[in-house]
Design an enzyme around this catalytic site. Structure first.
Site, PDB file in Angstrom:
ATOM      1  CE1 TYR A 126      -4.241  -2.131   5.254  1.00 40.25           C
ATOM      2  CE2 TYR A 126      -3.354  -0.010   4.544  1.00 40.25           C
ATOM      3  CZ  TYR A 126      -3.893  -1.248   4.249  1.00 40.25           C
ATOM      4  OH  TYR A 126      -4.078  -1.607   2.933  1.00 40.25           O
ATOM      5  CB  SER A 149      -0.888   0.012   1.255  1.00 35.53           C
ATOM      6  OG  SER A 149      -1.525   1.260   1.432  1.00 35.53           O
ATOM      7  CE  LYS A 206      -1.451  -3.811   3.244  1.00 35.52           C
ATOM      8  NZ  LYS A 206      -1.563  -5.065   2.454  1.00 35.52           N
TER       9      LYS A 206
END
Length: 244
Positions: free
Chosen positions: A149, A136, A153
């Protein structure tokens, strides 16, 4: 650019919906024998109904041993896309132990687990291959309420690079694709608020979020022989977000 996956067995995790589902359908359309893995049986059955050529495997990636057994049962695999991910979006001070553990278990640990099984088989067969990990833009730019998150990533990016370093001598390429916001069901969790979405859009030079097909295009290219000298990269599909 003519791309064919005839004669290739391709495993896609998180294939029940969103990017994974569209990717599985595209790869099958390009002649690959696709194995779609997801924890949600209903989603897999719906995918199989659309394209009966796709083999489905239902397993919870949080279960290390069950996942290994499931992947071993569908070997040999020539190409792998680690697409499955979860998003637990809380502010830094509100993150719980469960938020952290679940996020890293699915987004990072399962990626390593599945890749180990596939890579070992490729090495034993003395067969080259390609692995694409879905990362991402959040791996390279901090986003509000995305602490865990973003961290997961970032780990995916470095996992991909170290895999490329160690597996490259076996002619196994490993790359990551780093999309901006894609309005899948998971994307809607973080960006359905118009005010929040407007802030993100203002930072994307192209002025829009990405389409699922645009991520699929990048993954297909990196899986294919057309990218035969590309190894260890993180490829933004972000409309220029990371350039700012």
């Amino acid at each position: 650019m003519n791309i064919s996956f005839e004669g290739k067995r391709i495993l896609v995790t998180g294939a029940g919906q969103g990017i994974g589902k569209e990717l599985a359908l595209r790869l099958s359309n390009y002649g690959g024998q696709v194995v779609a893995l997801s924890k949600t049986k209903r989603n897999l059955e719906e995918l199989h109904a659309v394209d009966p050529r796709i083999q489905i495997v239902c397993v919870d990636l949080n279960d290390w041993d069950a996942t290994r057994n499931a992947v071993e049962s569908v070997l040999p695999i020539d190409l792998l896309v680690n697409n499955a991910a979860v998003a637990r979006l809380n502010s830094f001070l509100d993150i719980t132990e469960q938020d952290f553990d679940v996020t890293f278990a699915v987004n990072v640990k399962s990626m390593l687990n599945v890749s180990q099984v596939v890579a070992r088989s490729l090495i034993e067969r003395k067969a080259g291959g390609s692995i694409v990990n879905l990362s991402s833009q959040a791996s390279q730019a901090a986003l509000m309420d995305h602490t865990v998150y973003c961290a997961s990533k970032g780990a995916v990016d470095m996992l991909s690079k170290t895999m490329a370093l160690e597996l490259g001598p076996h002619n196994i390429r490993v790359n990551a694709v780093n999309p901006t916001v894609i309005m899948t069901e998971m994307g809607k969790i973080g960006w359905s608020d118009p005010n929040k979405a407007r802030t993100m859009l203002s930072k994307i030079p192209l002025g829009r979020f990405g389409e699922v097909s645009e991520v699929v295009d990048a993954v297909v290219y990196l899986l294919s022989d057309r990218s035969s000298m590309i190894n260890g990269i993180t490829l933004p599909v972000d409309g220029g977000f990371l350039a700012m």
